[in-house]
Design a protein around this motif. Structure first.
Motif, PDB file in Angstrom:
ATOM      1  N   ARG A  81       0.727  -1.376   0.023  1.00  0.00           N
ATOM      2  CA  ARG A  81      -0.020  -0.103  -0.042  1.00  0.00           C
ATOM      3  C   ARG A  81       0.796   1.142  -0.136  1.00  0.00           C
ATOM      4  NH1 ARG A  81      -0.024   2.322   5.009  1.00  0.00           N
ATOM      5  NH2 ARG A  81       0.755   0.958   6.682  1.00  0.00           N
ATOM      6  N   VAL A  82       1.987   1.158   0.241  1.00  0.00           N
ATOM      7  CA  VAL A  82       2.850   2.426   0.454  1.00  0.00           C
ATOM      8  C   VAL A  82       3.643   2.258  -0.766  1.00  0.00           C
ATOM      9  CG1 VAL A  82       5.073   3.426   1.633  1.00  0.00           C
ATOM     10  CG2 VAL A  82       3.319   2.244   2.800  1.00  0.00           C
ATOM     11  N   ILE A  83       4.095   1.352  -1.367  1.00  0.00           N
ATOM     12  CA  ILE A  83       5.097   1.314  -2.664  1.00  0.00           C
ATOM     13  C   ILE A  83       3.974   1.613  -3.877  1.00  0.00           C
ATOM     14  CG2 ILE A  83       5.972  -0.369  -4.322  1.00  0.00           C
ATOM     15  CD1 ILE A  83       6.870  -2.164  -1.741  1.00  0.00           C
ATOM     16  N   VAL A  84       2.716   1.409  -3.607  1.00  0.00           N
ATOM     17  CA  VAL A  84       1.867   1.736  -5.085  1.00  0.00           C
ATOM     18  C   VAL A  84       1.705   3.167  -4.937  1.00  0.00           C
ATOM     19  CG1 VAL A  84      -0.388   1.782  -3.548  1.00  0.00           C
ATOM     20  CG2 VAL A  84      -0.423   1.016  -6.114  1.00  0.00           C
ATOM     21  N   GLN A  85       1.933   3.825  -4.102  1.00  0.00           N
ATOM     22  CA  GLN A  85       1.764   5.391  -4.051  1.00  0.00           C
ATOM     23  C   GLN A  85       3.165   6.120  -4.767  1.00  0.00           C
ATOM     24  OE1 GLN A  85       1.524   6.669  -0.186  1.00  0.00           O
ATOM     25  NE2 GLN A  85      -0.036   5.467   0.491  1.00  0.00           N
ATOM     26  N   HIS A  86       4.123   5.323  -5.213  1.00  0.00           N
ATOM     27  CA  HIS A  86       5.157   5.707  -5.795  1.00  0.00           C
ATOM     28  C   HIS A  86       5.274   5.167  -7.180  1.00  0.00           C
ATOM     29  CE1 HIS A  86       6.854   7.680  -2.074  1.00  0.00           C
ATOM     30  NE2 HIS A  86       6.305   6.603  -1.447  1.00  0.00           N
ATOM     31  N   GLU A  87       4.503   4.272  -7.636  1.00  0.00           N
ATOM     32  CA  GLU A  87       4.530   3.974  -9.034  1.00  0.00           C
ATOM     33  C   GLU A  87       4.713   4.820  -9.951  1.00  0.00           C
ATOM     34  OE1 GLU A  87       2.450  -0.389  -9.723  1.00  0.00           O
ATOM     35  OE2 GLU A  87       1.100   1.157  -9.194  1.00  0.00           O
ATOM     36  N   ALA A  88       4.164   6.081  -9.912  1.00  0.00           N
ATOM     37  CA  ALA A  88       4.205   6.984 -11.034  1.00  0.00           C
ATOM     38  C   ALA A  88       5.123   7.974 -10.964  1.00  0.00           C
ATOM     39  CB  ALA A  88       2.704   7.855 -10.777  1.00  0.00           C
ATOM     40  N   ASP A  89       6.168   7.611  -9.582  1.00  0.00           N
ATOM     41  CA  ASP A  89       7.221   8.533  -9.637  1.00  0.00           C
ATOM     42  C   ASP A  89       8.338   8.481 -11.026  1.00  0.00           C
ATOM     43  OD1 ASP A  89       6.590   9.004  -6.994  1.00  0.00           O
ATOM     44  OD2 ASP A  89       8.010   8.181  -5.959  1.00  0.00           O
ATOM     45  N   GLU A  90       8.826   9.446 -11.236  1.00  0.00           N
ATOM     46  CA  GLU A  90       9.752   9.635 -12.091  1.00  0.00           C
ATOM     47  C   GLU A  90      11.151   8.910 -11.703  1.00  0.00           C
ATOM     48  OE1 GLU A  90      10.260  13.566 -13.754  1.00  0.00           O
ATOM     49  OE2 GLU A  90       8.209  13.854 -14.238  1.00  0.00           O
ATOM     50  N   GLY A  91      11.783   8.431 -12.633  1.00  0.00           N
ATOM     51  CA  GLY A  91      13.239   7.961 -12.589  1.00  0.00           C
ATOM     52  C   GLY A  91      13.297   6.617 -11.952  1.00  0.00           C
ATOM     53  N   GLU A  92      14.474   6.399 -11.386  1.00  0.00           N
ATOM     54  CA  GLU A  92      14.737   4.969 -10.617  1.00  0.00           C
ATOM     55  C   GLU A  92      13.695   4.628  -9.650  1.00  0.00           C
ATOM     56  OE1 GLU A  92      17.986   3.364  -7.727  1.00  0.00           O
ATOM     57  OE2 GLU A  92      18.784   3.487  -9.941  1.00  0.00           O
ATOM     58  N   ALA A  93      13.340   5.573  -8.670  1.00  0.00           N
ATOM     59  CA  ALA A  93      12.393   5.567  -7.760  1.00  0.00           C
ATOM     60  C   ALA A  93      11.224   4.740  -8.025  1.00  0.00           C
ATOM     61  CB  ALA A  93      12.186   6.739  -6.837  1.00  0.00           C
ATOM     62  N   GLY A  94      10.533   5.644  -9.290  1.00  0.00           N
ATOM     63  CA  GLY A  94       9.283   4.821  -9.645  1.00  0.00           C
ATOM     64  C   GLY A  94       9.566   3.595 -10.464  1.00  0.00           C
ATOM     65  N   GLU A  95      10.596   3.435 -11.260  1.00  0.00           N
ATOM     66  CA  GLU A  95      10.627   2.191 -11.792  1.00  0.00           C
ATOM     67  C   GLU A  95      10.845   0.741 -10.637  1.00  0.00           C
ATOM     68  OE1 GLU A  95      13.732   0.234 -15.082  1.00  0.00           O
ATOM     69  OE2 GLU A  95      14.473   1.742 -13.816  1.00  0.00           O
ATOM     70  N   ARG A  96      11.501   1.317  -9.570  1.00  0.00           N
ATOM     71  CA  ARG A  96      11.781   0.254  -8.560  1.00  0.00           C
ATOM     72  C   ARG A  96      10.341  -0.149  -7.967  1.00  0.00           C
ATOM     73  NH1 ARG A  96      17.079   1.328  -4.875  1.00  0.00           N
ATOM     74  NH2 ARG A  96      15.985  -0.416  -3.760  1.00  0.00           N
ATOM     75  N   ALA A  97       9.616   0.890  -7.559  1.00  0.00           N
ATOM     76  CA  ALA A  97       8.334   0.727  -7.133  1.00  0.00           C
ATOM     77  C   ALA A  97       7.553  -0.304  -8.058  1.00  0.00           C
ATOM     78  CB  ALA A  97       7.696   1.966  -6.786  1.00  0.00           C
ATOM     79  N   ARG A  98       7.621  -0.082  -9.429  1.00  0.00           N
ATOM     80  CA  ARG A  98       6.856  -0.718 -10.341  1.00  0.00           C
ATOM     81  C   ARG A  98       7.426  -2.133 -10.400  1.00  0.00           C
ATOM     82  NH1 ARG A  98       7.085   4.446 -12.838  1.00  0.00           N
ATOM     83  NH2 ARG A  98       8.715   3.662 -14.140  1.00  0.00           N
ATOM     84  N   LEU A  99       8.670  -2.206 -10.537  1.00  0.00           N
ATOM     85  CA  LEU A  99       9.132  -3.655 -10.525  1.00  0.00           C
ATOM     86  C   LEU A  99       8.811  -4.458  -9.225  1.00  0.00           C
ATOM     87  CD1 LEU A  99      12.575  -2.950 -12.272  1.00  0.00           C
ATOM     88  CD2 LEU A  99      10.808  -4.387 -13.311  1.00  0.00           C
ATOM     89  N   ALA A 100       8.934  -3.607  -8.158  1.00  0.00           N
ATOM     90  CA  ALA A 100       8.655  -4.469  -6.683  1.00  0.00           C
ATOM     91  C   ALA A 100       7.154  -5.097  -6.946  1.00  0.00           C
ATOM     92  CB  ALA A 100       8.881  -3.597  -5.606  1.00  0.00           C
ATOM     93  N   LEU A 101       6.493  -4.609  -7.273  1.00  0.00           N
ATOM     94  CA  LEU A 101       4.958  -4.725  -7.172  1.00  0.00           C
ATOM     95  C   LEU A 101       4.766  -5.783  -8.401  1.00  0.00           C
ATOM     96  CD1 LEU A 101       2.867  -1.350  -6.392  1.00  0.00           C
ATOM     97  CD2 LEU A 101       3.399  -3.312  -4.976  1.00  0.00           C
ATOM     98  N   GLU A 102       5.339  -5.448  -9.586  1.00  0.00           N
ATOM     99  CA  GLU A 102       5.081  -6.546 -10.689  1.00  0.00           C
ATOM    100  C   GLU A 102       5.784  -7.788 -10.214  1.00  0.00           C
ATOM    101  OE1 GLU A 102       6.002  -6.849 -15.445  1.00  0.00           O
ATOM    102  OE2 GLU A 102       6.478  -5.116 -14.206  1.00  0.00           O
ATOM    103  N   LEU A 103       6.961  -7.964  -9.679  1.00  0.00           N
ATOM    104  CA  LEU A 103       7.543  -9.188  -9.072  1.00  0.00           C
ATOM    105  C   LEU A 103       6.902  -9.854  -8.269  1.00  0.00           C
ATOM    106  CD1 LEU A 103       9.887 -11.267  -9.390  1.00  0.00           C
ATOM    107  CD2 LEU A 103      11.105  -9.868  -7.976  1.00  0.00           C
TER     108      LEU A 103
END
Length: 415
Positions: A297-319
């Motif tokens: 629930r915390v990570i999903v709030q950062h999926e739209a972030d730009e750069g590496e932070a957003g990419e890592r958030a998206r990858l974490a949830l996808e994995l």
């Protein structure tokens, strides 16, 4: 600080048997008080709560219907002091009744303990041998047992095992692909979250009747996470194995991992066993991949972030989701199909977006989600035309521990 002997009235100090359930983790102790005289045992406790933040600067005490408030614990022995606090608070609410037993959730029973057992010095010594297999939980539960055995030997201490529910799985599911001598030494797939799955076996039968006896996968998704394939309301396969590191990606734990990666990590970083254990248990999973949090629930709030932070958030949830989808499909293969998918525990019960993504990945099995029911955390969240009944069922590990403790005390009296 020491615990006063009178802080928890036991047998001979009043009337009316109460069961105190303790669920001990590394930094928190959950507790629940059940009326052991009621028949049937009520699902809801008379009172429950938790002490959290043990060992840190911001410990607090929360209880039923009351906002958590800060507490100061003894800096030298914070865990012991947290137990003292719980005992004193419980004693204040007994109203002349007695605590006849304390039930402890013990994560690992090894190859020796499958049924709840009254703990004495010999049993305690056995259970300490399993600490390396469940270092996040086992030592703390046993510390609580040991303290109460020392200070209140008149009150029964009963260990209820998270591995117990999985004793029904076939040997081929238990066996690890190691030299066979490893099996003789107790290296096998044990499975965990058994108290939660035992409750599911009861609750699903009540809510869904005969349908619950079919090919069912229960997803216990919390900070720790696992899946259990059930048929006839019994465990036939599960994702956690010899330790609580196996299977699904979790909040801070890796889940299933190529052992060669661990060997390589130890070699290139020159890590000791203790250090690599810390990486696998505390620095990996959602936290390790995202670098943000162990909570979806915390990570999903950062999926739209730009750069590496957003990419890592998206990858974490996808994995995280992909591992659940893959393991669910593998259990469906063991079952020969899938009739029911059940979500439980903190993430499973409350994260509609996680359930939605998982079910999307399982559409090939015929899983079709009702979006509104999913948003409402309804008991059934699948569409009528879905080939898989998709459900949300709150778990109740504490009630199972109280029930098992009553059964253990009754059998010991008969013996």
């Amino acid at each position: 600080m020491t615990v006063e002997a009178s802080a928890l009235p036991g047998p001979g100090s009043g009337s009316g048997g109460l069961i105190l359930v303790l669920n001990c983790g590394s930094s928190s102790i959950k507790f629940a008080l059940f009326d052991g005289m009621a028949d049937p045992l009520p699902r809801q406790p008379l009172w429950n709560g938790k002490v959290q933040g043990i060992g840190g600067p911001n410990a607090d005490f929360g209880q039923t219907g009351v906002a958590a408030f800060p507490v100061t614990l003894d800096a030298t022995h914070p865990y012991r002091d947290a137990l003292r606090l719980i005992r004193e608070r419980v004693a204040e609410r007994l109203d002349g009744r007695q605590v006849v037993a304390v039930a402890h959730r013990v994560v690992h029973g090894g190859s020796k303990y499958f049924q709840p057992v009254r703990v004495d010095a010999a049993v305690l010594a056995d259970l300490k041998g399993y600490i390396p297999l469940a270092p996040l939980h086992q030592p703390f539960a046993l510390e609580a047992v040991e303290i109460l055995l020392e200070q209140r030997p008149d009150i029964a201490q009963v260990a209820c095992f998270d591995t117990g529910f999985h004793h029904t799985i076939a040997k081929v599911e238990q066996l690890l692909p190691l030299p066979y001598e490893a099996w003789r030494q107790g290296l096998r797939r044990y499975g965990f979250h058994g108290l939660s799955y035992a409750y599911m076996a009861t609750a699903l039968a009540e809510r869904h009747g005969e349908a619950a006896r079919g090919r069912t996968v229960v997803a216990h998704l919390g900070s720790g996470a696992s899946l259990c394939a059930m048929q006839g309301l019994q465990s036939v396969a599960t994702t956690m194995g010899f330790s609580a590191l196996d299977g699904l990606m979790m909040g801070t734990r890796t889940g299933a991992l190529d052992p060669g990666a661990v060997i390589y990590l130890m070699e290139i970083r020159k890590l000791t066993l203790e250090q690599v254990g810390h990486v696998l248990y505390h620095e990996s999973g959602l936290l390790g991949v995202s670098g943000i949090s162990s909570e979806p629930r915390v990570i999903v709030q950062h999926e739209a972030d730009e750069g590496e932070a957003g990419e890592r958030a998206r990858l974490a949830l996808e994995l995280y989701v992909r591992r659940i989808v893959r393991e669910t499909a593998s259990l469906a293969a063991v079952l020969g199909g899938l009739d029911m998918l059940v979500f439980t525990a903190g993430v499973g019960e409350h994260s509609a977006f996680v359930r939605e993504r998982i079910c999307k990945g399982l559409a090939f099995l015929g899983a079709q989600l009702d979006d509104q029911a999913n948003q409402d955390d309804a008991p059934i969240i699948s569409r009528r035309e879905s080939r898989v009944r998709i459900c949300v069922e709150p778990t109740n590990e504490e009630w199972v521990a109280a029930r098992e403790t009553l059964a253990c005390l009754a059998s010991s009296q008969v013996a």
